[in-house]
Enzyme design. Structure first.
Site, PDB file in Angstrom:
ATOM      1  N   ALA A  92      -9.928   5.238   4.445  1.00  0.00           N
ATOM      2  CA  ALA A  92      -9.595   5.748   5.241  1.00  0.00           C
ATOM      3  C   ALA A  92     -10.471   7.120   5.591  1.00  0.00           C
ATOM      4  O   ALA A  92     -11.481   7.275   4.643  1.00  0.00           O
ATOM      5  CB  ALA A  92      -8.491   7.165   4.818  1.00  0.00           C
ATOM      6  N   GLY A  93     -10.566   7.813   6.902  1.00  0.00           N
ATOM      7  CA  GLY A  93     -11.894   8.630   6.514  1.00  0.00           C
ATOM      8  C   GLY A  93     -13.420   8.224   7.744  1.00  0.00           C
ATOM      9  O   GLY A  93     -14.092   8.857   7.876  1.00  0.00           O
ATOM     10  N   LYS A 105       0.725  -1.228   0.076  1.00  0.00           N
ATOM     11  CA  LYS A 105       0.127   0.008   0.096  1.00  0.00           C
ATOM     12  C   LYS A 105       0.883   1.628  -0.360  1.00  0.00           C
ATOM     13  O   LYS A 105       1.420   0.970   0.796  1.00  0.00           O
ATOM     14  CB  LYS A 105      -1.039   0.062   1.034  1.00  0.00           C
ATOM     15  CG  LYS A 105      -1.464   1.148   2.195  1.00  0.00           C
ATOM     16  CD  LYS A 105      -2.623   1.266   2.481  1.00  0.00           C
ATOM     17  CE  LYS A 105      -3.018   2.349   3.418  1.00  0.00           C
ATOM     18  NZ  LYS A 105      -3.961   2.720   3.815  1.00  0.00           N
ATOM     19  N   ASN A 133      -9.321   0.899   9.635  1.00  0.00           N
ATOM     20  CA  ASN A 133      -8.868   0.641  10.441  1.00  0.00           C
ATOM     21  C   ASN A 133      -8.991   1.482  12.356  1.00  0.00           C
ATOM     22  O   ASN A 133     -10.029   0.348  12.873  1.00  0.00           O
ATOM     23  CB  ASN A 133      -7.042   1.047  11.064  1.00  0.00           C
ATOM     24  CG  ASN A 133      -6.439   0.555  11.984  1.00  0.00           C
ATOM     25  OD1 ASN A 133      -7.366   0.624  12.440  1.00  0.00           O
ATOM     26  ND2 ASN A 133      -5.281   1.219  12.144  1.00  0.00           N
ATOM     27  N   THR A 134      -8.911   2.730  12.087  1.00  0.00           N
ATOM     28  CA  THR A 134      -9.877   3.465  13.622  1.00  0.00           C
ATOM     29  C   THR A 134     -11.504   3.168  13.766  1.00  0.00           C
ATOM     30  O   THR A 134     -10.953   3.187  14.754  1.00  0.00           O
ATOM     31  CB  THR A 134      -9.807   4.926  13.069  1.00  0.00           C
ATOM     32  OG1 THR A 134      -8.229   5.327  12.417  1.00  0.00           O
ATOM     33  CG2 THR A 134      -9.265   5.841  14.635  1.00  0.00           C
TER      34      THR A 134
END
Lengths: 276, 315
Positions: free
Chosen positions: A196-197, A109, A218-219
């Protein structure tokens, strides 16, 4: 890409990336989990087949082995190391080579952040790194901004999949520009992975409904109050979103249209003009 | 401990000796040695009460911290813990090393005085971070102790892997003999704290040590370069072919961005010294990845830059 295929709703709907067949459309980021145990359970609950992680210097003053791979080795997983920490194409290529030397496969990545506050990817360096790594024989999955033209250029450079962000990393803002994402998906000949985001399961479902091939998260999982439950929620949302996309949503209309036919109504319809 | 061997290194080790500077306060004299470049300060006081030594230790702790220099306390483990000193130095007669280690934990430095190779190897095996080798010459600080002469320095240089510091009667007049015998670290007491100008004395000592270590490193680098130029001979072959002396030499290398000294001759030894064997990691030497099967035959050299990386959680 946009043909409605009801068959797919009942039959397996695999995702092919760089010749690898995946049944799960969730790519799983391993950072920031409260503990290795929670990470393991969340991985299990997510049903993922692809995990991402970062390359870092070993802390020589710490005896404890904080490597993430020790928690993953008992699962059959496709590894997707990232180049986070790279500021330019040269650094990304170096990190990619270090990751490949560990025998973790050829997927990489590309992640080149250009701004410490937004962590938004540097489009020019990302394209350069993608070109170089493709030449070096990597299967390159660049994390990029959601610019339709840039995504196309990355595809043309040989990216195995293109990963536009929904919003800056870790913000949980969701898909800020669904219109762009729609254009990107329409134009793409390689899988588009929203990376992301995102903030929660609904965002993952939205990404899939917009036609994304997969979601990298992930987060939202790692920092959820209950990461294991969120991992399962996201898994279900991705399945639901994918099915919804394949099923074909109805076009948006300005005015209502009744679900039942008007013929045989017991009462005359309401007429604001009083013409009847 | 292996951890410390890499972190704790020095050239000039200064020990207090209040009897050598009557009329001048300890703190003033030690501050002068710090200004002159002392790399370690050891508080040694065989005469004062424990309470007095604790006071001195507090003063020196504050002082050495200001100069970023480690403070070692001779004999008194409790005082070392109370003032948060960096470590202790123990004699052969003092309480045993394992007990000291249990009380001090893995992070504090433990040094042991040794007077023979046998004692040196015992201290090394027992987990000492460094040893004193001496007294090289007869000395007033250890009256009655037979000098071990530079032959023991040579033995230590050949066989001891942890840092060793030559001690005992070393002055600017005889330091070159000590360095030529293989010492790369020197301890001074009277020649420094008893000097009219301790800062100047320290500078003179350090210059001599640096000159000698620099020359030794140059010679080694030259030998390696020559070996490299020779068709079939690799630097590693040279290391293997030569007796222990060059095998045990300390190399100044940069590991994960930090300058440190290592006795490792190859990547494999370096991995082993950091207890990283069996871990999934990747090694980069001077910008080039070194494949695992080449670790054993890939030599480190002076100035090598090594990156040891692994994989951590990330998205």
């Amino acid at each position: 890409m946009t043909t409605v295929n009801n068959e797919a709703a009942v039959h397996p709907d695999p995702l092919m990336i760089a010749g690898t067949r995946l049944t799960s459309r969730l790519l799983f980021g391993t950072g920031r989990f409260p503990s290795p145990l929670v990470l393991k359970h969340a991985l299990e609950a997510s049903g993922t087949e692809v995990v991402t992680f970062a390359v870092r210097r070993i802390n020589l003053e710490e005896v404890e082995d904080d490597s993430v791979l020790q928690h993953l080795h008992d699962r059959r997983l496709q590894y997707l190391p990232n180049t986070s920490g790279a500021n330019n194409a040269d650094e990304a290529v170096r990190i990619a080579k270090l990751a490949r030397a560990a025998g973790l496969g050829s997927w990489i990545k590309v992640e080149i952040s250009a701004n410490p506050r937004s962590l938004l990817p540097d489009p020019i360096e990302t394209l350069r790194a993608t070109e170089r790594l493709v030449k070096e024989g990597f299967d390159v999955l660049p994390y990029t901004t959601d610019d339709p033209i840039l995504c196309k250029r990355l595809e043309e450079a040989g990216a195995a999949a293109v990963m536009p962000g929904g919003a800056p990393i870790g913000t949980g803002l969701g898909i800020l520009n669904p219109y762009h994402l729609g254009l990107i998906v329409e134009e793409a000949k390689v899988p588009i992975i929203v990376d992301a985001g995102l903030g929660a399961a609904a965002d993952a479902a939205q990404a899939m409904e917009l036609g994304a091939s997969a979601v990298l998260m992930n987060t939202p999982i790692a920092k959820a109050k209950d990461p294991v439950a969120m991992a399962r929620a996201v898994r279900l949302a991705i399945e639901a979103g994918r099915l919804s996309y394949l099923a074909g949503r109805i076009p948006k209309k300005r005015y209502a249209s009744a679900s039942s036919m008007p013929e045989g109504s017991l009462h005359a319809p309401f007429d604001p003009e009083g013409a009847l | 401990m292996a951890e410390h061997n890499n972190k704790f290194d020095f050239q000039l080790y200064v020990i207090t000796g209040a009897n050598y500077h009557p009329g001048r306060p300890l703190a003033d004299v030690i501050e002068q040695t710090l200004i002159g470049g002392a790399d370690v300060i050891q508080l040694r006081d065989k005469f004062s009460s424990e309470q007095e030594i604790l006071e001195q230790a507090r003063v020196l702790r504050e002082l050495t911290r200001r100069y970023g220099v480690p403070l070692i306390i001779n004999d008194y483990i409790d005082i070392a813990i109370m003032v948060d000193a960096d470590g202790v130095h123990l004699g052969q007669e003092d309480l045993n090393l394992a007990v000291a280690r249990r009380r001090l934990g893995p992070d504090r430095i433990i040094g042991i005085s040794t007077h023979s190779l046998e004692q040196a190897l015992a201290a090394q095996a027992g987990g000492a971070d460094y040893i004193g080798v001496g007294p090289v010459y007869p000395t007033g600080t250890k009256p009655g102790r037979t000098a071990v002469t530079t032959s023991y320095v040579r033995e230590a240089a050949d066989h001891v892997k942890i840092p060793f510091v030559a001690i005992g009667g070393i002055t600017l007049d005889n330091i070159d003999t000590v360095l030529e015998a293989g010492a790369t670290r020197v301890c001074a007491v009277s020649a420094v704290v008893g000097a009219d100008d301790p800062a100047a004395a320290c500078r003179a000592f350090k210059a001599r040590i640096a000159a000698h270590n620099g020359a030794a490193a140059k010679e080694k680098a030259k030998a390696e370069a020559e070996a490299e130029a020779g068709a079939a001979v690799t630097a590693h072959d040279l290391l293997e072919a030569q007796p222990a002396e060059s095998d045990l030499a300390y190399l100044g290398v940069k590991i994960n961005g930090k300058e440190q000294w290592t006795t490792a001759g190859t990547i494999e030894e370096l991995i082993w010294q950091h207890s990283l064997e069996g871990r999934r990691l990747v090694v980069e030497l001077d910008g080039e990845i070194v494949e695992r099967d080449a670790w054993g035959r890939t030599s480190l050299r002076e100035g090598s830059e090594v990156e040891l990386v692994h994989f951590v959680g990330g998205g």
